[in-house]
Design an enzyme around this catalytic site. Structure first.
Site, mmCIF file in Angstrom:
data_model
loop_
_atom_site.group_PDB
_atom_site.id
_atom_site.type_symbol
_atom_site.label_atom_id
_atom_site.label_comp_id
_atom_site.label_asym_id
_atom_site.label_seq_id
_atom_site.Cartn_x
_atom_site.Cartn_y
_atom_site.Cartn_z
ATOM 1 N N HIS A 153 0.850 -1.192 0.000
ATOM 2 C CA HIS A 153 0.000 0.000 0.000
ATOM 3 C C HIS A 153 0.879 1.234 0.000
ATOM 4 O O HIS A 153 1.885 1.276 0.700
ATOM 5 C CB HIS A 153 -0.911 0.024 1.227
ATOM 6 C CG HIS A 153 -2.121 0.873 1.030
ATOM 7 N ND1 HIS A 153 -2.081 2.238 1.139
ATOM 8 C CD2 HIS A 153 -3.388 0.556 0.688
ATOM 9 C CE1 HIS A 153 -3.283 2.732 0.877
ATOM 10 N NE2 HIS A 153 -4.092 1.730 0.596
ATOM 11 N N ASP A 174 -7.902 -5.349 0.293
ATOM 12 C CA ASP A 174 -8.408 -6.320 -0.679
ATOM 13 C C ASP A 174 -8.049 -7.769 -0.339
ATOM 14 O O ASP A 174 -8.511 -8.683 -1.019
ATOM 15 C CB ASP A 174 -7.874 -5.985 -2.085
ATOM 16 C CG ASP A 174 -8.547 -4.753 -2.676
ATOM 17 O OD1 ASP A 174 -9.721 -4.525 -2.351
ATOM 18 O OD2 ASP A 174 -7.900 -4.031 -3.454
HETATM 19 C C1 SDX Z 1 -6.500 -0.513 -2.938
HETATM 20 O O1 SDX Z 1 -4.612 3.962 -2.272
HETATM 21 C C2 SDX Z 1 -5.568 3.443 -1.621
HETATM 22 O O2 SDX Z 1 -5.921 3.896 -0.598
HETATM 23 C C3 SDX Z 1 -6.175 2.219 -2.277
HETATM 24 C C4 SDX Z 1 -7.142 1.381 -1.405
HETATM 25 C C5 SDX Z 1 -8.441 2.153 -1.134
HETATM 26 O O3 SDX Z 1 -9.083 1.907 -0.104
HETATM 27 O O4 SDX Z 1 -8.844 2.953 -1.991
HETATM 28 O O5 SDX Z 1 -6.559 1.007 -0.184
HETATM 29 C C6 SDX Z 1 -7.605 0.123 -2.175
HETATM 30 O O6 SDX Z 1 -6.322 -0.182 -4.086
HETATM 31 C C7 SDX Z 1 -5.580 -1.517 -2.266
HETATM 32 C C8 SDX Z 1 -4.416 -1.973 -3.147
HETATM 33 C C9 SDX Z 1 -4.847 -3.122 -4.047
HETATM 34 N N1 SDX Z 1 -3.809 -3.526 -4.972
HETATM 35 C C10 SDX Z 1 -3.090 -4.656 -4.808
HETATM 36 O O7 SDX Z 1 -3.267 -5.384 -3.846
HETATM 37 C C11 SDX Z 1 -2.132 -4.963 -5.932
HETATM 38 C C12 SDX Z 1 -0.791 -5.368 -5.361
HETATM 39 N N2 SDX Z 1 -0.182 -4.226 -4.712
HETATM 40 C C13 SDX Z 1 0.578 -3.366 -5.445
HETATM 41 O O8 SDX Z 1 0.775 -3.444 -6.799
HETATM 42 C C14 SDX Z 1 1.155 -2.124 -4.775
HETATM 43 O O9 SDX Z 1 1.554 -2.425 -3.487
HETATM 44 C C15 SDX Z 1 0.215 -0.894 -4.771
HETATM 45 C C16 SDX Z 1 -0.354 -0.612 -6.149
HETATM 46 C C17 SDX Z 1 -0.930 -1.106 -3.805
HETATM 47 C C18 SDX Z 1 1.048 0.326 -4.320
HETATM 48 O O10 SDX Z 1 1.971 0.645 -5.311
HETATM 49 P P1 SDX Z 1 3.199 1.658 -5.122
HETATM 50 O O11 SDX Z 1 3.031 2.466 -3.903
HETATM 51 O O12 SDX Z 1 3.367 2.361 -6.404
HETATM 52 O O13 SDX Z 1 4.422 0.688 -4.861
HETATM 53 P P2 SDX Z 1 5.346 0.057 -5.955
HETATM 54 O O14 SDX Z 1 4.578 -0.770 -6.893
HETATM 55 O O15 SDX Z 1 6.202 1.154 -6.559
HETATM 56 O O16 SDX Z 1 6.263 -0.884 -5.093
HETATM 57 C C19 SDX Z 1 7.300 -0.381 -4.225
HETATM 58 C C20 SDX Z 1 8.169 -1.557 -3.868
HETATM 59 C C21 SDX Z 1 8.687 -2.305 -5.101
HETATM 60 O O17 SDX Z 1 9.882 -2.937 -4.717
HETATM 61 P P3 SDX Z 1 11.295 -2.316 -5.192
HETATM 62 O O18 SDX Z 1 11.281 -2.286 -6.693
HETATM 63 O O19 SDX Z 1 11.348 -0.912 -4.596
HETATM 64 O O20 SDX Z 1 12.318 -3.235 -4.601
HETATM 65 O O21 SDX Z 1 7.425 -2.527 -3.133
HETATM 66 C C22 SDX Z 1 7.305 -3.740 -3.886
HETATM 67 C C23 SDX Z 1 7.657 -3.361 -5.335
HETATM 68 O O22 SDX Z 1 8.110 -4.455 -6.063
HETATM 69 N N3 SDX Z 1 5.890 -4.179 -3.810
HETATM 70 C C24 SDX Z 1 5.487 -5.427 -3.862
HETATM 71 C C25 SDX Z 1 4.092 -5.390 -3.720
HETATM 72 N N4 SDX Z 1 3.717 -4.121 -3.590
HETATM 73 C C26 SDX Z 1 4.810 -3.373 -3.641
HETATM 74 N N5 SDX Z 1 6.143 -6.572 -4.022
HETATM 75 C C27 SDX Z 1 5.409 -7.707 -4.068
HETATM 76 N N6 SDX Z 1 4.050 -7.730 -3.947
HETATM 77 C C28 SDX Z 1 3.382 -6.588 -3.767
HETATM 78 N N7 SDX Z 1 2.053 -6.595 -3.657
#
Ligand code: SDX
Length: 397
Positions: A274, A328
């Site tokens: 998140h 989620d």
């Molecule tokens: C919702 O924003 C809100 O408030 C949203 C929400 C709401 O109530 O409205 O809470 C609802 O949308 C929840 C999120 C649902 N999405 C997912 O579950 C999909 C999986 N999660 C992600 O793709 C991710 O964590 C996000 C989209 C939620 C956040 O994305 P960011 O902040 O842009 O983070 P990022 O993708 O740039 O990741 C940063 C780092 C990376 O590692 P590095 O390259 O820095 O080493 O964290 C890692 C990512 O690879 N990472 C994950 C991960 N999420 C982040 N690694 C593995 N699995 C994951 N889920």
């Protein structure tokens, strides 16, 4: 005059400001609606802790709080509930439109189209009229669940069933969807889910809603644009993908190797991570408790053990990066136990989030300035147009 001009130019120069992909950490508005402490794992709506609202409030009371700023008096709540109840039905024209949609289409696309279509029925550009604003809020809160339930029956080749006036908001939705009156525990748990999903500051769909609102268009367009944004798998659509992932993992003992492979391939674990939280999302903890309440009464979902094993293994591997379950992760297990089909999980999220979107719509209109960010241009500076016969192939070689 010249010095002053230079300061303004520098202030607006995108290169001086610097690129912030995904607008991470960039405040783009002030808001008094929702407060998140992502380090402590705390969430409040209008100052009220989410756990208190989920335990004590109802979805319609929370909606009132979010949109109008304060908890309603008993009379205000009764009036709001009655007005929402009176507007639950949707026009036969909207139902007929749904009958023309492909049954294989995703219900989020159906919902986006139906929400936008409401703008055809109600006069536009009256957004500075308080009665129009109130009526639009009531209509959207009332009709979105009816549309979701109607599309579910229509795509099965059935006629939608009409809302029942003797049922409260959440019980009525489950009734219209499943054609059975839900037991009180299921109805209450569903209502609590709606409270938990109602608002979450400037998430992608709410930002979409505010951008759309900032053009002074109608609230139906605001909600339709937000529904489209919520549908994506990085946002609300993740709740559907979590269940697919748990089913792929199949057994708790497979979760470790699943994670190893996913992390090696830089694949995102659905329902984890998140932008705001660096600890477990407080809503995920409450939803997990709700799932357990349902399992205690109606029997356990075998995917729950897989989810718990995955959470444990993922915390070991990703916890140091602040990646924990988000809202989620456990919601789909609750919805599944309530008999809600998987591709309706995100529309159910939308039913609830419409409260937050409308709260932000009103707030945006209260101090509006159109959103129009800048960019750093990386394309070719200037090219000379040539007639087709003089162009080499490919043109930009
Ligand atoms: C919702 O924003 C809100 O408030 C949203 C929400 C709401 O109530 O409205 O809470 C609802 O949308 C929840 C999120 C649902 N999405 C997912 O579950 C999909 C999986 N999660 C992600 O793709 C991710 O964590 C996000 C989209 C939620 C956040 O994305 P960011 O902040 O842009 O983070 P990022 O993708 O740039 O990741 C940063 C780092 C990376 O590692 P590095 O390259 O820095 O080493 O964290 C890692 C990512 O690879 N990472 C994950 C991960 N999420 C982040 N690694 C593995 N699995 C994951 N889920």
């Amino acid at each position: 005059m010249l010095a002053e001009q230079k300061t303004i130019d520098q202030h607006l120069d995108p290169i001086t400001i610097g690129l912030r992909p995904g607008l991470e950490g960039v405040p783009v508005t002030q808001s008094a609606i929702c407060d998140i402490d992502g380090i402590k794992g705390e969430l409040k709506y209008r100052g009220y802790p989410i756990a208190d609202l989920a335990a004590q409030s109802s979805f319609l009371e929370t909606t009132y709080l979010l949109i109008w700023g304060n908890l309603p008096s008993p009379q205000q709540l009764r009036d709001f509930e009655r007005e929402v109840q009176m507007h639950r039905r949707v026009s036969f024209r909207v139902r007929d439109m749904m009958k023309c949609f492909p049954a294989s289409g995703h219900p989020m696309d159906a919902l986006q189209s139906c929400a936008a279509s409401l703008g055809l029925f109600y006069s536009r550009r009256a957004i500075d009229n308080p009665q129009y604003v109130y009526d639009a809020v009531v209509r959207l809160i009332a009709k979105i669940p009816t549309m979701v339930a109607a599309f579910q029956l229509i795509r099965k080749g059935q006629d939608p069933i009409q809302p029942r006036d003797d049922l409260a908001y959440s019980a009525n939705f489950l009734y219209m969807l499943t054609e059975r009156e839900p037991d009180p525990l299921s109805a209450r748990i569903f209502d609590r889910c709606l409270i938990l999903h109602a608002e979450h500051s400037l998430n992608a769909s709410t930002f979409s809603a505010r951008v759309t609102a900032s053009t002074l268009t109608d609230p139906y367009a605001v909600v339709a644009s937000a529904v489209g944004t919520l549908a994506g798998p990085l946002h609300g659509g993740a709740n559907e993908d979590v269940i697919k992932m748990l089913e792929d993992i199949r057994l708790p003992e497979n979760s470790s190797s699943y994670l190893d492979k996913a992390i090696a391939h830089k694949q995102k674990i659905m329902g984890f991570g998140h932008r705001e939280y660096k600890v477990k999302d407080p809503r995920a903890s409450i939803l997990q408790g709700l799932a357990e309440e349902l399992f205690a009464r109606f029997g356990k979902d075998e995917m729950y053990d897989v989810a718990r094993a995955l959470e444990k293994e993922a915390s070991n591997r990703l916890g140091a990066k602040g990646i924990y379950p988000n809202v989620d992760f456990y919601s789909g297990l609750v919805y599944r136990k309530l008999g809600i089909p998987r591709d309706l999980f995100t529309p159910v999220f939308a039913i609830s989030r419409v409260a937050g979107w409308l709260a932000h719509w009103r707030e945006q209109l209260g101090a509006n300035r159109i959103f129009r960010p800048s960019q750093i241009y990386t394309g070719v500076k200037t090219r000379k147009w040539k007639p087709a016969e003089e162009r080499s192939t490919p043109e930009n070689s």
